[in-house]
Design a protein around this motif. Structure first.
Motif, PDB file in Angstrom:
ATOM      1  N   ARG A 231     -37.365  18.954  10.986  1.00 22.88           N
ATOM      2  CA  ARG A 231     -36.054  19.597  11.145  1.00 22.88           C
ATOM      3  C   ARG A 231     -35.585  20.190   9.818  1.00 22.88           C
ATOM      4  O   ARG A 231     -35.030  21.291   9.792  1.00 22.88           O
ATOM      5  N   ILE A 232     -35.802  19.450   8.732  1.00 18.45           N
ATOM      6  CA  ILE A 232     -35.432  19.982   7.407  1.00 18.45           C
ATOM      7  C   ILE A 232     -36.243  21.245   7.117  1.00 18.45           C
ATOM      8  O   ILE A 232     -35.709  22.233   6.595  1.00 18.45           O
ATOM      9  N   ASN A 233     -37.529  21.231   7.466  1.00 14.22           N
ATOM     10  CA  ASN A 233     -38.352  22.439   7.306  1.00 14.22           C
ATOM     11  C   ASN A 233     -37.782  23.609   8.099  1.00 14.22           C
ATOM     12  O   ASN A 233     -37.659  24.728   7.592  1.00 14.22           O
ATOM     13  N   ARG A 234     -37.410  23.342   9.373  1.00 16.10           N
ATOM     14  CA  ARG A 234     -36.939  24.408  10.260  1.00 16.10           C
ATOM     15  C   ARG A 234     -35.578  24.957   9.831  1.00 16.10           C
ATOM     16  O   ARG A 234     -35.370  26.165   9.784  1.00 16.10           O
ATOM     17  N   GLU A 235     -34.647  24.049   9.542  1.00 14.13           N
ATOM     18  CA  GLU A 235     -33.256  24.469   9.362  1.00 14.13           C
ATOM     19  C   GLU A 235     -32.873  24.731   7.908  1.00 14.13           C
ATOM     20  O   GLU A 235     -31.939  25.480   7.643  1.00 14.13           O
ATOM     21  N   LEU A 236     -33.595  24.107   6.976  1.00 18.18           N
ATOM     22  CA  LEU A 236     -33.256  24.279   5.556  1.00 18.18           C
ATOM     23  C   LEU A 236     -34.365  24.977   4.775  1.00 18.18           C
ATOM     24  O   LEU A 236     -34.329  25.017   3.551  1.00 18.18           O
ATOM     25  N   ASP A 237     -35.347  25.532   5.481  1.00 16.64           N
ATOM     26  CA  ASP A 237     -36.462  26.265   4.861  1.00 16.64           C
ATOM     27  C   ASP A 237     -37.155  25.432   3.780  1.00 16.64           C
ATOM     28  O   ASP A 237     -37.345  25.881   2.643  1.00 16.64           O
ATOM     29  N   ALA A 238     -37.547  24.221   4.159  1.00 15.93           N
ATOM     30  CA  ALA A 238     -38.266  23.339   3.237  1.00 15.93           C
ATOM     31  C   ALA A 238     -39.763  23.440   3.482  1.00 15.93           C
ATOM     32  O   ALA A 238     -40.210  23.994   4.495  1.00 15.93           O
ATOM     33  N   ASP A 239     -40.533  22.885   2.550  1.00 18.30           N
ATOM     34  CA  ASP A 239     -41.996  22.933   2.717  1.00 18.30           C
ATOM     35  C   ASP A 239     -42.609  21.527   2.724  1.00 18.30           C
ATOM     36  O   ASP A 239     -43.645  21.288   2.108  1.00 18.30           O
ATOM     37  N   PHE A 240     -41.945  20.587   3.422  1.00 18.25           N
ATOM     38  CA  PHE A 240     -42.551  19.274   3.629  1.00 18.25           C
ATOM     39  C   PHE A 240     -43.878  19.441   4.354  1.00 18.25           C
ATOM     40  O   PHE A 240     -43.945  20.119   5.389  1.00 18.25           O
ATOM     41  N   GLU A 241     -44.934  18.856   3.818  1.00 16.62           N
ATOM     42  CA  GLU A 241     -46.211  18.788   4.530  1.00 16.62           C
ATOM     43  C   GLU A 241     -46.219  17.455   5.267  1.00 16.62           C
ATOM     44  O   GLU A 241     -46.413  16.388   4.671  1.00 16.62           O
ATOM     45  N   ILE A 242     -45.993  17.528   6.565  1.00 17.94           N
ATOM     46  CA  ILE A 242     -45.747  16.335   7.370  1.00 17.94           C
ATOM     47  C   ILE A 242     -46.901  15.340   7.286  1.00 17.94           C
ATOM     48  O   ILE A 242     -46.685  14.131   7.281  1.00 17.94           O
ATOM     49  N   GLU A 243     -48.117  15.858   7.182  1.00 13.90           N
ATOM     50  CA  GLU A 243     -49.292  14.968   7.122  1.00 13.90           C
ATOM     51  C   GLU A 243     -49.336  14.142   5.839  1.00 13.90           C
ATOM     52  O   GLU A 243     -50.130  13.185   5.734  1.00 13.90           O
ATOM     53  N   ASN A 244     -48.494  14.470   4.876  1.00 13.75           N
ATOM     54  CA  ASN A 244     -48.458  13.719   3.615  1.00 13.75           C
ATOM     55  C   ASN A 244     -47.380  12.621   3.619  1.00 13.75           C
ATOM     56  O   ASN A 244     -47.073  12.045   2.571  1.00 13.75           O
ATOM     57  N   GLU A 267     -48.574  11.787  -4.557  1.00 21.08           N
ATOM     58  CA  GLU A 267     -47.577  12.378  -5.449  1.00 21.08           C
ATOM     59  C   GLU A 267     -47.427  13.847  -5.076  1.00 21.08           C
ATOM     60  O   GLU A 267     -48.431  14.571  -4.955  1.00 21.08           O
ATOM     61  N   GLN A 268     -46.197  14.283  -4.911  1.00 15.67           N
ATOM     62  CA  GLN A 268     -45.981  15.653  -4.415  1.00 15.67           C
ATOM     63  C   GLN A 268     -44.566  16.140  -4.706  1.00 15.67           C
ATOM     64  O   GLN A 268     -43.657  15.341  -4.953  1.00 15.67           O
ATOM     65  N   ASP A 269     -44.413  17.458  -4.706  1.00 18.52           N
ATOM     66  CA  ASP A 269     -43.106  18.097  -4.842  1.00 18.52           C
ATOM     67  C   ASP A 269     -42.795  18.848  -3.551  1.00 18.52           C
ATOM     68  O   ASP A 269     -43.692  19.444  -2.930  1.00 18.52           O
ATOM     69  N   VAL A 270     -41.526  18.819  -3.161  1.00 15.71           N
ATOM     70  CA  VAL A 270     -41.077  19.537  -1.968  1.00 15.71           C
ATOM     71  C   VAL A 270     -39.915  20.440  -2.363  1.00 15.71           C
ATOM     72  O   VAL A 270     -38.953  19.988  -2.992  1.00 15.71           O
ATOM     73  N   PHE A 271     -40.007  21.711  -1.996  1.00 18.13           N
ATOM     74  CA  PHE A 271     -38.937  22.668  -2.283  1.00 18.13           C
ATOM     75  C   PHE A 271     -38.120  22.900  -1.016  1.00 18.13           C
ATOM     76  O   PHE A 271     -38.663  23.205   0.053  1.00 18.13           O
ATOM     77  N   ILE A 272     -36.798  22.719  -1.120  1.00 16.07           N
ATOM     78  CA  ILE A 272     -35.899  22.994  -0.002  1.00 16.07           C
ATOM     79  C   ILE A 272     -35.101  24.245  -0.366  1.00 16.07           C
ATOM     80  O   ILE A 272     -34.196  24.209  -1.204  1.00 16.07           O
ATOM     81  N   LYS A 273     -35.476  25.360   0.241  1.00 16.05           N
ATOM     82  CA  LYS A 273     -34.961  26.675  -0.151  1.00 16.05           C
ATOM     83  C   LYS A 273     -33.442  26.777  -0.029  1.00 16.05           C
ATOM     84  O   LYS A 273     -32.769  27.296  -0.927  1.00 16.05           O
ATOM     85  N   LYS A 274     -32.876  26.280   1.082  1.00 14.33           N
ATOM     86  CA  LYS A 274     -31.435  26.448   1.295  1.00 14.33           C
ATOM     87  C   LYS A 274     -30.603  25.533   0.400  1.00 14.33           C
ATOM     88  O   LYS A 274     -29.388  25.719   0.286  1.00 14.33           O
ATOM     89  N   ILE A 275     -31.239  24.552  -0.221  1.00 12.74           N
ATOM     90  CA  ILE A 275     -30.565  23.745  -1.248  1.00 12.74           C
ATOM     91  C   ILE A 275     -30.925  24.271  -2.635  1.00 12.74           C
ATOM     92  O   ILE A 275     -30.263  23.985  -3.621  1.00 12.74           O
ATOM     93  N   ASN A 276     -32.020  25.053  -2.683  1.00 15.98           N
ATOM     94  CA  ASN A 276     -32.536  25.639  -3.928  1.00 15.98           C
ATOM     95  C   ASN A 276     -32.872  24.553  -4.951  1.00 15.98           C
ATOM     96  O   ASN A 276     -32.450  24.605  -6.111  1.00 15.98           O
ATOM     97  N   LYS A 277     -33.664  23.584  -4.476  1.00 18.32           N
ATOM     98  CA  LYS A 277     -34.000  22.457  -5.343  1.00 18.32           C
ATOM     99  C   LYS A 277     -35.378  21.913  -4.980  1.00 18.32           C
ATOM    100  O   LYS A 277     -35.772  21.925  -3.815  1.00 18.32           O
TER     101      LYS A 277
END
Length: 330
Positions: A231-244, A267-277
């Motif tokens: 849902r965060i990926n869909r609505e906030l344009d995030a790039d969570f890789e669910i398999e991780n 260990e990973q980084d996730v960018f949430i575009k609509k939060i810009n973080k």
């Protein structure tokens, strides 16, 4: 006559999105990352939870449904309702209303005078519930309200009609005890003398019963938990890789608290575009997504201590897995 009371749809969607952004940002910035469980319930989440409720491992809904199915007359008697006095039956977190329909049928059969007011954060769930009730119980007046429980509490004192508040499914257990205390205290302040609160709680049980309810063999609960990232990926344009990420439930039998986590498998980084973080996750780092407190009389007494509620009755299923408490505002 049917009536739906909602915010202007565009304003509602904007408000919900802004709230979603804020709470995701706040939660993922905490030292122990958290995501609010209320955001499980988008359209996909609603469908997955309905599936969970019918799983053999998930005793919670089945146990409470048994109480409503077999003891609706006992519930009405315990609530001490007057057949000749109109009241509002307000359900917080109504969902699909499966259990409540048993009570609605009994109230209707006995000619009680009431309006049913289901409240839910999911507009999708409310629309489905209203449509179903329109078809199956067209003689019952339904007035849906979309919103957060806390928002709805503020409007309860707008009229002086007697009220019965339903808070079922052990939804209170999704709150830490201090939050539950504040929630019930706020509810108490917004009700009047003689109003009733019908509270459903999951009782403390061994881990062998509790844990499978949050980690079913079909993986539906895992999908439900992971859908929060989708849902965060869909609505906030995030790039969570669910398999991780993986679903991980835990249960402290002594305290009676079950928790659900999403665990980063690398260990990973996730960018949430609509939060810009960018949010960093260490390998093995947990995101707390749900607390499910289990109760006994002692725990509930402590939570009710600063309220005007008095326990009047307690109704359980045959196995005593679940209890519905009748509380009266005095």
């Amino acid at each position: 006559m049917k009536e739906t009371v909602v915010l202007n749809k565009k304003e509602s969607q904007k408000s919900t999105l802004e709230q979603f952004k804020k709470e995701v940002n706040d939660g993922l910035n905490e030292s122990l990352k958290t995501l609010p469980s209320k955001f499980f319930y988008d359209k996909k989440g609603d469908a997955l939870f309905v599936e969970i409720m019918h799983l053999p491992e998930y005793y919670v809904t089945r146990s409470e449904h048994e109480i409503f199915k077999d003891k609706s007359a006992s519930i009405i008697k315990a609530l001490a309702l007057d057949q000749d006095t109109y009241f509002e039956l307000i359900e917080l977190g109504a969902g699909d209303g499966m259990k409540t329909k048993e009570l609605l049928q009994e109230l209707s059969r006995e000619n009680y005078k009431f309006d049913y007011i289901p409240v839910d954060i999911s507009q999708n769930a409310l629309e489905k519930l209203e449509k179903d009730l329109n078809q199956k119980m067209p003689h019952i007046a339904v007035k849906t309200k979309q919103g957060d429980y806390f928002e709805v509490l503020e409007s309860l004192k707008e009229n002086q009609h007697p009220k019965v508040i339903l808070f079922l499914g052990s939804n209170i257990g999704n709150m830490p005890d201090d939050v539950a205390e504040v929630f019930i205290a706020n509810l108490s302040e917004n009700l009047n003398f003689g109003d009733k609160f019908f509270l459903g709680v999951d009782l403390i049980k061994p881990a062998a019963i509790v844990l499978p309810a949050y980690n079913d063999s079909k993986g539906v609960t895992a999908a439900f938990n992971l859908n929060l990232l989708e849902r965060i990926n869909r609505e906030l344009d995030a790039d969570f890789e669910i398999e991780n990420f993986k679903h991980q439930p835990e249960y402290d039998e002594k305290q009676g608290i079950a928790t659900s986590f999403l665990v980063s498998t690398k260990e990973q980084d996730v960018f949430i575009k609509k939060i810009n973080k960018i949010f960093h996750f260490a390998k093995g780092e947990k995101i707390l997504t749900e607390i499910s407190r289990k109760y006994n009389d002692k725990i509930l007494d402590k939570i009710l201590k600063k309220t005007a509620f008095v326990i009047k009755d307690r109704i359980t299923d045959r196995k005593k897995y679940f209890a519905n408490y009748v509380l009266e505002h005095l």
